[in-house]
Design a protein around this motif. Structure first.
Motif, PDB file in Angstrom:
ATOM      1  N   ALA A 104      -3.878 -21.359  14.568  1.00 31.99           N
ATOM      2  CA  ALA A 104      -3.827 -22.593  13.785  1.00 31.99           C
ATOM      3  C   ALA A 104      -3.380 -22.321  12.358  1.00 31.99           C
ATOM      4  O   ALA A 104      -2.612 -23.091  11.772  1.00 31.99           O
ATOM      5  N   ALA A 105      -3.844 -21.217  11.773  1.00 32.83           N
ATOM      6  CA  ALA A 105      -3.414 -20.858  10.428  1.00 32.83           C
ATOM      7  C   ALA A 105      -1.939 -20.515  10.408  1.00 32.83           C
ATOM      8  O   ALA A 105      -1.193 -20.900   9.497  1.00 32.83           O
ATOM      9  N   GLU A 106      -1.488 -19.787  11.427  1.00 31.31           N
ATOM     10  CA  GLU A 106      -0.083 -19.410  11.502  1.00 31.31           C
ATOM     11  C   GLU A 106       0.828 -20.619  11.612  1.00 31.31           C
ATOM     12  O   GLU A 106       1.938 -20.637  11.052  1.00 31.31           O
ATOM     13  N   LEU A 107       0.370 -21.647  12.316  1.00 26.51           N
ATOM     14  CA  LEU A 107       1.217 -22.800  12.583  1.00 26.51           C
ATOM     15  C   LEU A 107       1.147 -23.869  11.506  1.00 26.51           C
ATOM     16  O   LEU A 107       1.908 -24.840  11.558  1.00 26.51           O
ATOM     17  N   GLU A 108       0.270 -23.713  10.529  1.00 33.26           N
ATOM     18  CA  GLU A 108       0.154 -24.729   9.487  1.00 33.26           C
ATOM     19  C   GLU A 108       1.483 -24.871   8.737  1.00 33.26           C
ATOM     20  O   GLU A 108       2.039 -23.908   8.222  1.00 33.26           O
ATOM     21  N   GLY A 109       1.986 -26.086   8.709  1.00 31.05           N
ATOM     22  CA  GLY A 109       3.233 -26.349   8.018  1.00 31.05           C
ATOM     23  C   GLY A 109       4.469 -25.886   8.737  1.00 31.05           C
ATOM     24  O   GLY A 109       5.561 -25.937   8.171  1.00 31.05           O
ATOM     25  N   ALA A 110       4.330 -25.426   9.981  1.00 33.00           N
ATOM     26  CA  ALA A 110       5.472 -24.837  10.669  1.00 33.00           C
ATOM     27  C   ALA A 110       5.883 -25.587  11.927  1.00 33.00           C
ATOM     28  O   ALA A 110       6.874 -25.220  12.558  1.00 33.00           O
ATOM     29  N   PRO A 166       7.398 -13.379  32.430  1.00 29.74           N
ATOM     30  CA  PRO A 166       8.862 -13.370  32.488  1.00 29.74           C
ATOM     31  C   PRO A 166       9.324 -14.406  33.517  1.00 29.74           C
ATOM     32  O   PRO A 166       8.579 -14.717  34.445  1.00 29.74           O
ATOM     33  N   GLU A 167      10.466 -14.959  33.451  1.00 25.97           N
ATOM     34  CA  GLU A 167      11.568 -14.620  32.560  1.00 25.97           C
ATOM     35  C   GLU A 167      11.629 -15.640  31.426  1.00 25.97           C
ATOM     36  O   GLU A 167      11.159 -16.757  31.564  1.00 25.97           O
ATOM     37  N   GLY A 168      12.310 -15.262  30.340  1.00 22.45           N
ATOM     38  CA  GLY A 168      12.486 -16.175  29.242  1.00 22.45           C
ATOM     39  C   GLY A 168      12.656 -15.420  27.942  1.00 22.45           C
ATOM     40  O   GLY A 168      12.466 -14.199  27.884  1.00 22.45           O
ATOM     41  N   GLU A 169      13.005 -16.151  26.886  1.00 17.86           N
ATOM     42  CA  GLU A 169      13.151 -15.527  25.574  1.00 17.86           C
ATOM     43  C   GLU A 169      11.788 -15.067  25.078  1.00 17.86           C
ATOM     44  O   GLU A 169      10.793 -15.782  25.192  1.00 17.86           O
ATOM     45  N   GLU A 170      11.735 -13.874  24.532  1.00 19.86           N
ATOM     46  CA  GLU A 170      10.465 -13.285  24.118  1.00 19.86           C
ATOM     47  C   GLU A 170      10.062 -13.754  22.724  1.00 19.86           C
ATOM     48  O   GLU A 170      10.873 -13.770  21.800  1.00 19.86           O
ATOM     49  N   PHE A 171       8.776 -14.139  22.620  1.00 22.01           N
ATOM     50  CA  PHE A 171       8.155 -14.490  21.342  1.00 22.01           C
ATOM     51  C   PHE A 171       6.786 -13.827  21.291  1.00 22.01           C
ATOM     52  O   PHE A 171       6.177 -13.561  22.332  1.00 22.01           O
ATOM     53  N   GLY A 172       6.279 -13.577  20.098  1.00 21.96           N
ATOM     54  CA  GLY A 172       4.967 -12.964  19.961  1.00 21.96           C
ATOM     55  C   GLY A 172       4.248 -13.460  18.728  1.00 21.96           C
ATOM     56  O   GLY A 172       4.661 -14.452  18.099  1.00 21.96           O
ATOM     57  N   PRO A 173       3.156 -12.827  18.351  1.00 16.65           N
ATOM     58  CA  PRO A 173       2.439 -13.183  17.131  1.00 16.65           C
ATOM     59  C   PRO A 173       3.382 -13.207  15.932  1.00 16.65           C
ATOM     60  O   PRO A 173       4.256 -12.350  15.799  1.00 16.65           O
ATOM     61  N   GLY A 174       3.203 -14.212  15.077  1.00 23.26           N
ATOM     62  CA  GLY A 174       4.099 -14.398  13.947  1.00 23.26           C
ATOM     63  C   GLY A 174       5.311 -15.232  14.282  1.00 23.26           C
ATOM     64  O   GLY A 174       6.080 -15.598  13.386  1.00 23.26           O
ATOM     65  N   GLU A 175       5.495 -15.549  15.573  1.00 24.24           N
ATOM     66  CA  GLU A 175       6.655 -16.320  16.026  1.00 24.24           C
ATOM     67  C   GLU A 175       6.239 -17.537  16.842  1.00 24.24           C
ATOM     68  O   GLU A 175       7.025 -18.081  17.621  1.00 24.24           O
ATOM     69  N   LEU A 176       5.012 -17.998  16.653  1.00 27.53           N
ATOM     70  CA  LEU A 176       4.509 -19.103  17.474  1.00 27.53           C
ATOM     71  C   LEU A 176       5.269 -20.399  17.217  1.00 27.53           C
ATOM     72  O   LEU A 176       5.486 -21.192  18.138  1.00 27.53           O
ATOM     73  N   SER A 206      -6.003  -3.156  22.189  1.00 22.42           N
ATOM     74  CA  SER A 206      -4.818  -3.976  21.952  1.00 22.42           C
ATOM     75  C   SER A 206      -3.609  -3.057  21.884  1.00 22.42           C
ATOM     76  O   SER A 206      -3.527  -2.221  20.983  1.00 22.42           O
ATOM     77  N   SER A 207      -2.692  -3.228  22.818  1.00 16.99           N
ATOM     78  CA  SER A 207      -1.515  -2.357  22.860  1.00 16.99           C
ATOM     79  C   SER A 207      -0.266  -3.124  23.253  1.00 16.99           C
ATOM     80  O   SER A 207       0.669  -2.564  23.786  1.00 16.99           O
ATOM     81  N   GLY A 208      -0.273  -4.437  22.979  1.00 17.28           N
ATOM     82  CA  GLY A 208       0.871  -5.256  23.338  1.00 17.28           C
ATOM     83  C   GLY A 208       2.013  -5.126  22.357  1.00 17.28           C
ATOM     84  O   GLY A 208       1.871  -4.563  21.260  1.00 17.28           O
ATOM     85  N   PRO A 209       3.179  -5.650  22.721  1.00 13.66           N
ATOM     86  CA  PRO A 209       4.344  -5.586  21.836  1.00 13.66           C
ATOM     87  C   PRO A 209       4.112  -6.243  20.483  1.00 13.66           C
ATOM     88  O   PRO A 209       4.738  -5.869  19.493  1.00 13.66           O
ATOM     89  N   GLY A 210       3.196  -7.234  20.445  1.00 18.19           N
ATOM     90  CA  GLY A 210       2.948  -7.951  19.203  1.00 18.19           C
ATOM     91  C   GLY A 210       1.757  -7.445  18.408  1.00 18.19           C
ATOM     92  O   GLY A 210       1.268  -8.138  17.511  1.00 18.19           O
ATOM     93  N   ARG A 211       1.277  -6.242  18.723  1.00 13.46           N
ATOM     94  CA  ARG A 211       0.066  -5.733  18.081  1.00 13.46           C
ATOM     95  C   ARG A 211       0.221  -5.629  16.561  1.00 13.46           C
ATOM     96  O   ARG A 211      -0.653  -6.063  15.800  1.00 13.46           O
ATOM     97  N   GLU A 212       1.296  -5.033  16.076  1.00 11.05           N
ATOM     98  CA  GLU A 212       1.428  -4.827  14.634  1.00 11.05           C
ATOM     99  C   GLU A 212       1.541  -6.151  13.889  1.00 11.05           C
ATOM    100  O   GLU A 212       0.938  -6.317  12.815  1.00 11.05           O
ATOM    101  N   ALA A 213       2.288  -7.092  14.440  1.00 14.42           N
ATOM    102  CA  ALA A 213       2.417  -8.394  13.794  1.00 14.42           C
ATOM    103  C   ALA A 213       1.073  -9.106  13.747  1.00 14.42           C
ATOM    104  O   ALA A 213       0.711  -9.722  12.734  1.00 14.42           O
ATOM    105  N   PHE A 214       0.304  -9.026  14.839  1.00 22.08           N
ATOM    106  CA  PHE A 214      -1.025  -9.638  14.853  1.00 22.08           C
ATOM    107  C   PHE A 214      -1.938  -8.982  13.829  1.00 22.08           C
ATOM    108  O   PHE A 214      -2.651  -9.674  13.090  1.00 22.08           O
ATOM    109  N   ASP A 215      -1.958  -7.652  13.789  1.00 25.06           N
ATOM    110  CA  ASP A 215      -2.818  -6.955  12.839  1.00 25.06           C
ATOM    111  C   ASP A 215      -2.538  -7.416  11.416  1.00 25.06           C
ATOM    112  O   ASP A 215      -3.459  -7.604  10.613  1.00 25.06           O
ATOM    113  N   GLU A 216      -1.262  -7.594  11.091  1.00 27.21           N
ATOM    114  CA  GLU A 216      -0.903  -8.037   9.742  1.00 27.21           C
ATOM    115  C   GLU A 216      -1.387  -9.463   9.484  1.00 27.21           C
ATOM    116  O   GLU A 216      -1.925  -9.766   8.412  1.00 27.21           O
TER     117      GLU A 216
END
Length: 432
Positions: free
Chosen positions: A86-92, A367-377, A308-318
């Motif tokens: 919810a914080a990530e999506l505020e204003g977006a 899958p399948e589809g364009e990949e999105f992760g944390p920070g890209e919601l 936590s070892s997903g592709p979006g781990r570093e973005a989530f941690d930040e």
């Protein structure tokens, strides 16, 4: 009933059970809601930009986690992960993100009451519950009968896999059928133990994980589990249970429980029973406050927990660090992923309807589809709103659901207590 409170109070963890946060943004072409019908109908009127999407309506998401009781120390940071989208999506985004919280109190009846409140308020999906002892009852008595999606970030009982759930129950946390194998491997190979005992909280989580460990330790490593001893939550003393578990002098003791009970259990152990045996604790006890609460360095303790070892781990941690000014802990990323997937499924669903959200959970995550992760919601929501295929890649894992609603690929961290903190020293992966 839910109450409206300021966003910052919720996001900083000050909100209580029943807190609601609604966040609206401005994604799109700036033309508002078109003709004002709010939910789109495929003719370009939904969000005023002619893409036929559903933008402008409200995405409702419940959060049902333990903010008090035996799991409070772990539950509150997990809740923070659950509401972080919810914080990530505020204003977006031009969707309104409506998140409402209820406290399970680490108690099945409180969990059922909280789930019923969310269902009655029209929330089609829930991030939670957390503990298997609560989750099994809440899902069977509230969520499934009311066609409501549950996506638990930390309910790990193998029994969840086999639920007759009509595909309403998912989880981003792995099954303890796997964690039992990890504990057995750590005990036999890393610690060199050939005899063991277990002390486990007397609920679905404790019973199943104790048995999973025992089965693997004996069948795969030719070990002997001398006894399995259950205990109740939040008792004033665990002396008798410790006497039973340690009576045959096992080389290894596996302790499965939650922080509040763990405080007293380990105080009793270090006061009267410590004779140098190795101890393995599981995810429910991976709490950095535990050594200080026990007032012991706990140098003979090893821990295992889903990591936590997903592709979006570093973005989530930040994201988490920036929002809460602390590093994420156990299951925090799993909670973020659970909420993110439910919100994306809701966009595809086109309405706040549990069955419609259920039918789109794998469309959002697999899958399948364009990949999105944390920070890209926000971008993921825009793509889903346009009807494009997406593949949400999580922080906890790649977050692909199998037919049972479990994760396809997961990993576990192995921890040692160093300077009174649980520090990851190794990991084990499954399905990768």
């Amino acid at each position: 009933m839910p109450r409206n409170i300021k966003r910052r109070d919720v996001l900083k963890g000050a909100g209580a059970a029943g807190a609601t946060v609604a966040i609206a943004g401005c994604l799109g072409d700036g033309n508002g809601n078109g003709n004002g019908n709010g939910n789109g109908n495929g003719n370009g009127n939904g969000n005023g930009n002619g893409n036929g999407g559903n933008g402008g309506r409200e995405l409702k998401q419940g959060v049902l986690l333990p903010l008090s009781g035996d799991l409070a120390n772990l539950g509150q940071p997990i809740r923070d992960g659950a509401i972080l989208p919810a914080a990530e999506l505020e204003g977006a985004t031009n969707y309104t993100i409506d998140i409402s919280e209820e406290d399970t109190e680490t108690n099945p009846q409180a969990g059922i009451s909280g789930a019923d409140a969310l269902i009655d308020a029209g929330y089609p999906a829930v991030t939670g519950p957390a503990s298997s002892g609560v989750n099994m009852q809440v899902t069977q008595q509230s969520l499934i009968p009311n066609s409501t999606v549950g996506c638990s970030p930390s309910s790990t009982s193998p029994a969840v896999t086999g639920l007759d759930d009509d595909d309403y129950i998912f989880r981003t946390a792995p099954s303890d059928a796997l964690q039992g194998q990890v504990i057995a491997q750590v005990g036999a190979e890393n610690l060199g133990a050939s005899t063991a005992a277990t002390l486990y909280v007397n609920n679905d989580y404790g019973q199943a994980l104790s048995q999973s460990f025992a089965d693997t330790f004996e069948s795969e490593y030719d070990g002997e589990v001398q006894t399995q001893v259950s205990f109740e939550q939040q008792q004033s003393s665990y002396t008798s249970q410790l006497e039973s578990a340690l009576g045959d002098e096992p080389e290894l003791v596996v302790v499965i429980g939650y922080p509040e009970s763990g405080n007293q259990l380990f105080r009793d152990y270090y006061s009267d029973f410590d004779s140098g045996e190795d101890i393995v604790v599981t995810d429910g006890l991976i709490d950095n406050e535990l050594p200080d609460n026990v007032d012991n360095d706990m140098g003979n303790v090893t821990g295992t927990a889903p990591k936590s070892s997903g592709p979006g781990r570093e973005a989530f941690d930040e994201l988490y660090q920036n929002e809460y000014d602390r590093s994420p802990g156990v299951f925090n990323a799993h909670a973020y992923d659970a909420t993110a997937i439910c919100l994306l499924a809701n966009v595809y669903a086109g309405e706040n309807d549990g069955t419609a959200v259920r039918d789109n959970m794998r469309r959002a995550a697999n899958p399948e589809g364009e990949e999105f992760g944390p920070g890209e919601l926000a971008e993921a929501i825009e793509a889903a709103d346009a009807g494009d295929d997406i593949n949400y890649q999580g922080a906890s894992s790649a977050t692909d659901f199998n037919d049972d609603g479990d994760m396809v690929a997961v990993s576990y961290g192995i921890y040692e207590v160093e300077d009174r903190d649980f520090t990851e020293v190794d990991s084990v992966a499954f399905g990768q």
